[in-house]
Motif scaffolding. Sequence first.
Motif, PDB file in Angstrom:
ATOM      1  N   MET A  18       0.827  -1.198   0.000  1.00  0.00           N
ATOM      2  CA  MET A  18       0.000   0.000   0.000  1.00  0.00           C
ATOM      3  C   MET A  18       0.865   1.253   0.000  1.00  0.00           C
ATOM      4  SD  MET A  18      -3.247   0.657   0.078  1.00  0.00           S
ATOM      5  CE  MET A  18      -4.402   1.897   0.466  1.00  0.00           C
ATOM      6  N   GLY A  19       2.064   1.169   0.554  1.00  0.00           N
ATOM      7  CA  GLY A  19       2.916   2.340   0.654  1.00  0.00           C
ATOM      8  C   GLY A  19       3.278   2.928  -0.695  1.00  0.00           C
ATOM      9  N   LEU A  20       3.617   2.053  -1.654  1.00  0.00           N
ATOM     10  CA  LEU A  20       3.997   2.537  -2.974  1.00  0.00           C
ATOM     11  C   LEU A  20       2.825   3.257  -3.640  1.00  0.00           C
ATOM     12  CD1 LEU A  20       6.009   2.727  -5.302  1.00  0.00           C
ATOM     13  CD2 LEU A  20       5.208   0.495  -6.067  1.00  0.00           C
ATOM     14  N   PHE A  21       1.639   2.681  -3.526  1.00  0.00           N
ATOM     15  CA  PHE A  21       0.450   3.305  -4.113  1.00  0.00           C
ATOM     16  C   PHE A  21       0.215   4.688  -3.504  1.00  0.00           C
ATOM     17  CE2 PHE A  21      -4.173   4.061  -4.079  1.00  0.00           C
ATOM     18  CZ  PHE A  21      -4.383   4.115  -5.449  1.00  0.00           C
ATOM     19  N   ASP A  22       0.326   4.791  -2.169  1.00  0.00           N
ATOM     20  CA  ASP A  22       0.130   6.084  -1.504  1.00  0.00           C
ATOM     21  C   ASP A  22       1.180   7.095  -1.948  1.00  0.00           C
ATOM     22  OD1 ASP A  22      -2.174   5.529  -0.052  1.00  0.00           O
ATOM     23  OD2 ASP A  22      -1.053   4.684   1.628  1.00  0.00           O
ATOM     24  N   LYS A  23       2.424   6.640  -2.088  1.00  0.00           N
ATOM     25  CA  LYS A  23       3.477   7.557  -2.528  1.00  0.00           C
ATOM     26  C   LYS A  23       3.183   8.076  -3.931  1.00  0.00           C
ATOM     27  CE  LYS A  23       7.307   5.241  -1.951  1.00  0.00           C
ATOM     28  NZ  LYS A  23       8.671   4.776  -1.673  1.00  0.00           N
ATOM     29  N   LEU A  24       2.785   7.185  -4.830  1.00  0.00           N
ATOM     30  CA  LEU A  24       2.504   7.607  -6.204  1.00  0.00           C
ATOM     31  C   LEU A  24       1.281   8.521  -6.272  1.00  0.00           C
ATOM     32  CD1 LEU A  24       3.164   4.275  -8.116  1.00  0.00           C
ATOM     33  CD2 LEU A  24       4.621   6.305  -8.031  1.00  0.00           C
ATOM     34  N   LEU A  25       0.227   8.147  -5.562  1.00  0.00           N
ATOM     35  CA  LEU A  25      -0.980   8.969  -5.555  1.00  0.00           C
ATOM     36  C   LEU A  25      -0.692  10.335  -4.926  1.00  0.00           C
ATOM     37  CD1 LEU A  25      -3.952   9.030  -6.305  1.00  0.00           C
ATOM     38  CD2 LEU A  25      -4.468   8.072  -4.058  1.00  0.00           C
ATOM     39  N   GLY A  26       0.059  10.340  -3.849  1.00  0.00           N
ATOM     40  CA  GLY A  26       0.417  11.598  -3.197  1.00  0.00           C
ATOM     41  C   GLY A  26       1.238  12.482  -4.104  1.00  0.00           C
ATOM     42  N   ARG A  27       2.181  11.885  -4.812  1.00  0.00           N
ATOM     43  CA  ARG A  27       3.010  12.659  -5.739  1.00  0.00           C
ATOM     44  C   ARG A  27       2.151  13.261  -6.843  1.00  0.00           C
ATOM     45  NH1 ARG A  27       8.134   9.539  -7.080  1.00  0.00           N
ATOM     46  NH2 ARG A  27       8.392   9.994  -4.879  1.00  0.00           N
ATOM     47  N   SER A  28       1.175  12.483  -7.312  1.00  0.00           N
ATOM     48  CA  SER A  28       0.264  12.987  -8.355  1.00  0.00           C
ATOM     49  C   SER A  28      -0.570  14.152  -7.837  1.00  0.00           C
ATOM     50  CB  SER A  28      -0.664  11.872  -8.841  1.00  0.00           C
ATOM     51  OG  SER A  28       0.070  10.840  -9.425  1.00  0.00           O
ATOM     52  N   LYS A  29      -1.096  14.008  -6.627  1.00  0.00           N
ATOM     53  CA  LYS A  29      -1.901  15.099  -6.043  1.00  0.00           C
ATOM     54  C   LYS A  29      -1.045  16.347  -5.846  1.00  0.00           C
ATOM     55  CE  LYS A  29      -5.324  12.441  -3.468  1.00  0.00           C
ATOM     56  NZ  LYS A  29      -5.786  12.092  -2.105  1.00  0.00           N
ATOM     57  N   LYS A  30       0.188  16.125  -5.388  1.00  0.00           N
ATOM     58  CA  LYS A  30       1.080  17.257  -5.160  1.00  0.00           C
ATOM     59  C   LYS A  30       1.343  17.987  -6.478  1.00  0.00           C
ATOM     60  CE  LYS A  30       5.351  16.490  -3.820  1.00  0.00           C
ATOM     61  NZ  LYS A  30       6.541  16.146  -3.039  1.00  0.00           N
ATOM     62  N   MET A  55      -4.540  20.915  -1.976  1.00  0.00           N
ATOM     63  CA  MET A  55      -4.300  19.646  -2.676  1.00  0.00           C
ATOM     64  C   MET A  55      -2.814  19.288  -2.619  1.00  0.00           C
ATOM     65  SD  MET A  55      -5.068  18.428  -6.599  1.00  0.00           S
ATOM     66  CE  MET A  55      -6.839  18.403  -6.407  1.00  0.00           C
ATOM     67  N   ARG A  56      -1.966  20.297  -2.746  1.00  0.00           N
ATOM     68  CA  ARG A  56      -0.526  20.053  -2.672  1.00  0.00           C
ATOM     69  C   ARG A  56      -0.150  19.520  -1.294  1.00  0.00           C
ATOM     70  NH1 ARG A  56       4.450  20.705  -1.909  1.00  0.00           N
ATOM     71  NH2 ARG A  56       6.022  21.126  -3.453  1.00  0.00           N
ATOM     72  N   ARG A  57      -0.695  20.120  -0.229  1.00  0.00           N
ATOM     73  CA  ARG A  57      -0.410  19.664   1.141  1.00  0.00           C
ATOM     74  C   ARG A  57      -0.922  18.240   1.352  1.00  0.00           C
ATOM     75  NH1 ARG A  57      -1.987  24.846   2.382  1.00  0.00           N
ATOM     76  NH2 ARG A  57      -4.051  24.127   3.033  1.00  0.00           N
ATOM     77  N   GLU A  58      -2.141  17.977   0.855  1.00  0.00           N
ATOM     78  CA  GLU A  58      -2.719  16.640   0.988  1.00  0.00           C
ATOM     79  C   GLU A  58      -1.841  15.606   0.267  1.00  0.00           C
ATOM     80  OE1 GLU A  58      -6.658  14.156  -0.446  1.00  0.00           O
ATOM     81  OE2 GLU A  58      -6.796  16.336  -0.302  1.00  0.00           O
ATOM     82  N   GLY A  59      -1.382  15.955  -0.915  1.00  0.00           N
ATOM     83  CA  GLY A  59      -0.517  15.053  -1.673  1.00  0.00           C
ATOM     84  C   GLY A  59       0.804  14.814  -0.973  1.00  0.00           C
ATOM     85  N   ALA A  60       1.391  15.874  -0.427  1.00  0.00           N
ATOM     86  CA  ALA A  60       2.660  15.732   0.283  1.00  0.00           C
ATOM     87  C   ALA A  60       2.487  14.844   1.518  1.00  0.00           C
ATOM     88  CB  ALA A  60       3.195  17.107   0.679  1.00  0.00           C
ATOM     89  N   ALA A  61       1.379  15.037   2.228  1.00  0.00           N
ATOM     90  CA  ALA A  61       1.123  14.217   3.415  1.00  0.00           C
ATOM     91  C   ALA A  61       0.916  12.749   3.022  1.00  0.00           C
ATOM     92  CB  ALA A  61      -0.103  14.736   4.162  1.00  0.00           C
ATOM     93  N   GLN A  62       0.207  12.518   1.947  1.00  0.00           N
ATOM     94  CA  GLN A  62      -0.036  11.145   1.498  1.00  0.00           C
ATOM     95  C   GLN A  62       1.274  10.502   1.042  1.00  0.00           C
ATOM     96  OE1 GLN A  62      -3.192  10.863  -1.338  1.00  0.00           O
ATOM     97  NE2 GLN A  62      -3.418   8.672  -1.040  1.00  0.00           N
ATOM     98  N   GLU A  63       2.117  11.269   0.392  1.00  0.00           N
ATOM     99  CA  GLU A  63       3.420  10.757  -0.042  1.00  0.00           C
ATOM    100  C   GLU A  63       4.285  10.382   1.170  1.00  0.00           C
ATOM    101  OE1 GLU A  63       6.901  12.017  -3.219  1.00  0.00           O
ATOM    102  OE2 GLU A  63       5.383  13.480  -2.673  1.00  0.00           O
ATOM    103  N   ARG A  64       4.273  11.232   2.206  1.00  0.00           N
ATOM    104  CA  ARG A  64       5.025  10.925   3.430  1.00  0.00           C
ATOM    105  C   ARG A  64       4.483   9.682   4.115  1.00  0.00           C
ATOM    106  NH1 ARG A  64       4.509  16.394   4.088  1.00  0.00           N
ATOM    107  NH2 ARG A  64       2.962  16.131   5.726  1.00  0.00           N
ATOM    108  N   GLN A  65       3.152   9.535   4.114  1.00  0.00           N
ATOM    109  CA  GLN A  65       2.524   8.364   4.727  1.00  0.00           C
ATOM    110  C   GLN A  65       2.973   7.093   4.007  1.00  0.00           C
ATOM    111  OE1 GLN A  65      -1.756   8.350   4.597  1.00  0.00           O
ATOM    112  NE2 GLN A  65      -1.902   6.278   5.368  1.00  0.00           N
ATOM    113  N   GLY A  66       2.986   7.128   2.692  1.00  0.00           N
ATOM    114  CA  GLY A  66       3.420   5.964   1.921  1.00  0.00           C
ATOM    115  C   GLY A  66       4.870   5.614   2.205  1.00  0.00           C
ATOM    116  N   ALA A  67       5.712   6.622   2.301  1.00  0.00           N
ATOM    117  CA  ALA A  67       7.123   6.385   2.604  1.00  0.00           C
ATOM    118  C   ALA A  67       7.277   5.789   4.001  1.00  0.00           C
ATOM    119  CB  ALA A  67       7.911   7.690   2.481  1.00  0.00           C
TER     120      ALA A  67
END
Length: 65
Positions: free
Chosen positions: A1-13, A24-36
């Motif tokens: 799940m981490g890789l998916f969250d990182k990719l989705l977060g990067r896309s949102k960012k 949206m940028r903050r949400e994406g950055a947070a999701q990317e950090r969560q995936g990592a």
Amino acid sequence: MGLFDKLLGRSKKAAGDMTGDSSMRREGAAQERQGAAEDSAAKHEEMAQDQRNEAAEARAEREQS
């Protein structure tokens, strides 16, 4: 799940950057950090399991001697 969250977060960012939507940028950055963090936790859990397995093997060898 981490890789998916990182990719989705990067896309949102990136989408937030392109549209100027800072939330949206903050949400994406947070999701990317969560995936990592999830990837890192999984790696450490695997390392801990390897150490437990090594300890069990050493214990079994010691008991056989």
